[in-house]
Design a protein around this motif. Sequence first.
Motif, PDB file in Angstrom:
ATOM      1  N   LYS A 226     -26.849  29.187  35.753  1.00 13.72           N
ATOM      2  CA  LYS A 226     -25.735  30.015  35.370  1.00 13.72           C
ATOM      3  C   LYS A 226     -26.319  31.086  34.376  1.00 13.72           C
ATOM      4  O   LYS A 226     -27.193  30.647  33.342  1.00 13.72           O
TER       5      LYS A 226
ATOM      6  N   ASN B  11     -45.420  28.567  23.435  1.00 13.04           N
ATOM      7  CA  ASN B  11     -45.248  27.513  22.678  1.00 13.04           C
ATOM      8  C   ASN B  11     -43.943  27.581  21.671  1.00 13.04           C
ATOM      9  O   ASN B  11     -43.156  26.630  21.920  1.00 13.04           O
TER      10      ASN B  11
ATOM     11  N   GLN C 228     -40.823  27.464  24.392  1.00  8.94           N
ATOM     12  CA  GLN C 228     -40.858  26.407  25.037  1.00  8.94           C
ATOM     13  C   GLN C 228     -40.109  25.041  24.349  1.00  8.94           C
ATOM     14  O   GLN C 228     -39.702  24.280  24.904  1.00  8.94           O
ATOM     15  N   LYS C 229     -40.411  25.269  23.151  1.00  7.79           N
ATOM     16  CA  LYS C 229     -39.863  24.235  21.953  1.00  7.79           C
ATOM     17  C   LYS C 229     -38.420  24.333  21.940  1.00  7.79           C
ATOM     18  O   LYS C 229     -37.527  23.412  21.737  1.00  7.79           O
ATOM     19  N   GLU C 230     -37.809  25.530  22.270  1.00 10.61           N
ATOM     20  CA  GLU C 230     -36.435  25.878  22.146  1.00 10.61           C
ATOM     21  C   GLU C 230     -35.555  26.073  23.314  1.00 10.61           C
ATOM     22  O   GLU C 230     -34.408  25.745  23.474  1.00 10.61           O
ATOM     23  N   VAL C 231     -36.249  26.544  24.515  1.00 11.02           N
ATOM     24  CA  VAL C 231     -35.674  27.102  25.491  1.00 11.02           C
ATOM     25  C   VAL C 231     -36.118  26.549  26.853  1.00 11.02           C
ATOM     26  O   VAL C 231     -37.541  26.524  27.012  1.00 11.02           O
ATOM     27  N   ASP C 232     -35.268  26.116  27.862  1.00 11.94           N
ATOM     28  CA  ASP C 232     -35.965  26.021  29.348  1.00 11.94           C
ATOM     29  C   ASP C 232     -36.046  27.003  29.866  1.00 11.94           C
ATOM     30  O   ASP C 232     -35.259  27.770  30.640  1.00 11.94           O
TER      31      ASP C 232
ATOM     32  N   THR D 234     -26.391  29.086  29.279  1.00 14.83           N
ATOM     33  CA  THR D 234     -25.427  28.292  29.639  1.00 14.83           C
ATOM     34  C   THR D 234     -24.563  28.380  28.523  1.00 14.83           C
ATOM     35  O   THR D 234     -23.424  27.940  28.677  1.00 14.83           O
ATOM     36  N   SER D 235     -25.073  28.382  27.245  1.00 17.78           N
ATOM     37  CA  SER D 235     -24.257  28.417  25.970  1.00 17.78           C
ATOM     38  C   SER D 235     -24.699  29.541  24.930  1.00 17.78           C
ATOM     39  O   SER D 235     -25.809  29.963  24.885  1.00 17.78           O
TER      40      SER D 235
ATOM     41  N   ASP E 191     -25.311  28.795  21.950  1.00 18.77           N
ATOM     42  CA  ASP E 191     -26.451  28.280  21.325  1.00 18.77           C
ATOM     43  C   ASP E 191     -27.890  28.310  21.844  1.00 18.77           C
ATOM     44  O   ASP E 191     -28.787  28.639  21.200  1.00 18.77           O
TER      45      ASP E 191
ATOM     46  N   ASN F 101     -30.959  30.474  20.284  1.00 20.66           N
ATOM     47  CA  ASN F 101     -32.412  29.949  20.222  1.00 20.66           C
ATOM     48  C   ASN F 101     -33.261  31.001  20.438  1.00 20.66           C
ATOM     49  O   ASN F 101     -34.332  31.302  20.184  1.00 20.66           O
TER      50      ASN F 101
ATOM     51  N   GLN G  50     -48.617  21.452  26.274  1.00 16.29           N
ATOM     52  CA  GLN G  50     -47.841  20.354  25.988  1.00 16.29           C
ATOM     53  C   GLN G  50     -48.441  19.217  26.891  1.00 16.29           C
ATOM     54  O   GLN G  50     -47.808  18.188  27.294  1.00 16.29           O
TER      55      GLN G  50
ATOM     56  N   ARG H 211     -39.827  18.626  25.858  1.00 11.73           N
ATOM     57  CA  ARG H 211     -38.930  18.896  24.731  1.00 11.73           C
ATOM     58  C   ARG H 211     -38.087  17.520  24.618  1.00 11.73           C
ATOM     59  O   ARG H 211     -37.729  16.767  25.358  1.00 11.73           O
TER      60      ARG H 211
ATOM     61  N   ASP I 269     -19.881  22.960  25.026  1.00  9.14           N
ATOM     62  CA  ASP I 269     -19.592  22.972  26.481  1.00  9.14           C
ATOM     63  C   ASP I 269     -19.996  21.822  27.518  1.00  9.14           C
ATOM     64  O   ASP I 269     -19.068  21.514  28.195  1.00  9.14           O
TER      65      ASP I 269
END
Lengths: 460, 460
Positions: free
Chosen positions: A216, A236, A239-243, A283-284, A286, A290, B103, B213, B286
């Motif tokens: 989405k 690095n 990848q810690k925060e986002v897919d 998708t959000s 947040d 991030n 990772q 993660r 969500d």
Amino acid sequence: MQPSLDSLRNILEADCLLTDSDSLSQYGKDWTNQYTPAPLAIALPKTTEQVAAIVQWANKHSVALVPSGGRTGLSGGAVAEHGELVIALDKMNQVIAFESATQQVKCQAGVITEQLQQFAEENDLYYPVDFASSGSSQIGGNIATNAGGIKVIRYGLTRDWIMGLTVVTGKGEVLELNAGLIKNATGYDLRHLFIGSEGTLGIVTEATIKLTRQPKNLTVLLLAIPQLDKVKELLNTFQKEVDLTAFEFFSEEALLKVMPHHNLPRPVETEAPFYCLLEFDATSDDILENALGCFESGLEQEFILDGVMSQSQQQAAELWKYREYISETISSRRPYKNDISVTPDKVSEFLGRVNNIVAEHYPEFEVIWFGHIGDGNLHLNILAPDDMDYAEFVKACENVNPLIFEVLRELGGSISAEHGVGLLKKPYLNYTRTEAEINYMKGIKAAFDPNNIMNPGKLF
Amino acid sequence: MQPSLDSLRNILEADCLLTDSDSLSQYGKDWTNQYTPAPLAIALPKTTEQVAAIVQWANKHSVALVPSGGRTGLSGGAVAEHGELVIALDKMNQVIAFESATQQVKCQAGVITEQLQQFAEENDLYYPVDFASSGSSQIGGNIATNAGGIKVIRYGLTRDWIMGLTVVTGKGEVLELNAGLIKNATGYDLRHLFIGSEGTLGIVTEATIKLTRQPKNLTVLLLAIPQLDKVKELLNTFQKEVDLTAFEFFSEEALLKVMPHHNLPRPVETEAPFYCLLEFDATSDDILENALGCFESGLEQEFILDGVMSQSQQQAAELWKYREYISETISSRRPYKNDISVTPDKVSEFLGRVNNIVAEHYPEFEVIWFGHIGDGNLHLNILAPDDMDYAEFVKACENVNPLIFEVLRELGGSISAEHGVGLLKKPYLNYTRTEAEINYMKGIKAAFDPNNIMNPGKLF
């Protein structure tokens, strides 16, 4: 002496055995385009049983077989240049079954990748394996080469979506491998052995494939990077925060080819040696925040020089053009391609050393880098000077290959990341696989194909 | 005649070769606990080179080897009952390297699962393969059985996290397989062949493992379900909207055992034949809203009767107890366990037919169902009447096995979902794998272990 095709006509309908010269030429080669096709004939079976009968026939008459999908390969894996019978799966192109509770679709191996992607979409689902040749490549060929592409960082390789296979082995036996089970701990997983085996053990005729939820609000970040060794920090941080669903890169040299060819403006104001394209599902709010946080932190720590984030699906598609158009833009220059990989932390060192090798030996060659940097997968494209004879150029590149592959060996990399070995990389296989490994592979091949009729001469 | 251990003492330090009766008994069996351990000796190598030397020694002296991890297996795969030399990896229990950009962590095969999970956590990452025996099972054993567990629906099996392996083959050769590459299309992926091979091809000594993660705000829904055939709709509804990290189930009979044993109240007011436990990352409002929407739609369409959603991490842990405590609660009754799977759409039909079989043949037996229903993986636990002789009970259950496995064969299921074949399921392998498949497996085994010294008699 050519074997008689008469007994083969008992297996196949008349219009399913082609021997005209156009067909022989068309079906005898793939996109590698540097081999001379010379198959015996083209078989177009309609069922797994017909495939099994052909393989049994080939064993009896000592005829070599070349399995053939969409023939979009770039390593000559589907080339037939020595009187082989080509088995093309074009007529086995149907979706057989779909189960919404498991999100699994069963289809014949001749289904085109794009056809499967569309089928998924019609069912509000998603088949995430995607690459430049999706409009022509077939599922069976994708499986035989474990095809990767642009979404691997999030969704993995073809291997990760195959829940079951129907195969005909080199002995002509039909095996149903796993048939859609998620958990099945009952001995060696022969399914995984066939995936990536390049048609040397048998032929995939059907596959059960898992689909997934649609992404989405796909959002693209295009970033200017000061040096490639900053990519490690970039990867690095994000990848810690986002897919991430994609993490691609290309060089300024690539950009300088694409912009005039497609009349595109510079994507970001700042000129840089490298650019990264990141994609993710926003998708959000947040997730968006991030990602923006990572971007700002990258600017502060100076591993990002500049960047732009898509505000719409249309703008996302516009940004993808800078990456997706590269291959086509340089194709008229007939680049010498190497599809190679290292672990992502070693990309910068590898690229620097290869640049030095090329600059030292062939300072007049242009080097265009791009690829799936999040997977450590680089496409090295070398362009000849305009006035150089092409055969001489190819020879020069082949002279450089061992030097590049020696660096790969040292760094634990692979001489073929996603294009397979086929004929083109066969001379170099020992840079990635040891003699002991190759001997075990030959032992496995002997168990599945004792008469060596399945794609002989490919891989090893 | 027992071979002399003298020459083995040249390979191993004195305290790394055990022959005392306690050690023989301890290392000669796994959790299956119905075989009599009788190993020759226990070798505790410290390096891959020592393992290779032991395998070469074993080939020379025709000694059978049993690779041994945490010995938490439930199929007798690590049992040594015929004078085998056990190779236990207990002393190879170190994390070797960690690279944050990829990772990936490289560790020795004797690392305990929980130790790896903790290492991941210390580095703000997550190793998601988790199951009841994580505190004792070793990574090497997990790989040899392709261990699954409770998070498979989201994170896959052990297979999906293995980026590279160091193995010693049955010939005593050391192979480095893949070494962390994400993309490597250079022939048969021997790594995937070793995963799930139950020590019959060689011994895994090191593994490169991908981490991911950490999940955030894990939230649990415990739902009462009117009939098991509603699970299909339930799974369908949630999977369209939410990335489930677990989808477990248990029967009212299981709940009735757990509640009094652990002094727990009924989790939801409504009594139902089955309960499902769903878990997901509530990373945004969500996602929470989507999950609640699915829940409400389930109540309306009556595939959910009642339910409760955790409001805190503590409450989530409380709800997990109803599922996690089952195995331990019934362990004193020494249940006859079957670990079986079908595709998730066939779970209801399968369970109904098995209930009928047991009711018809042994109406006095209690049947306790639970398991990973989102993966189609059911743990069928049969309890004997209190007054029944245990050996007689086991025999009765073994009489029922072929009837159950016949249904599995018909539905395309597996006689071992995640426990492996070992000794216990060997007589039934042909219900899931054809004779042709088993012959190819034997051909592969012969290539890697020509003298049949690796875990002989296991699997087939």
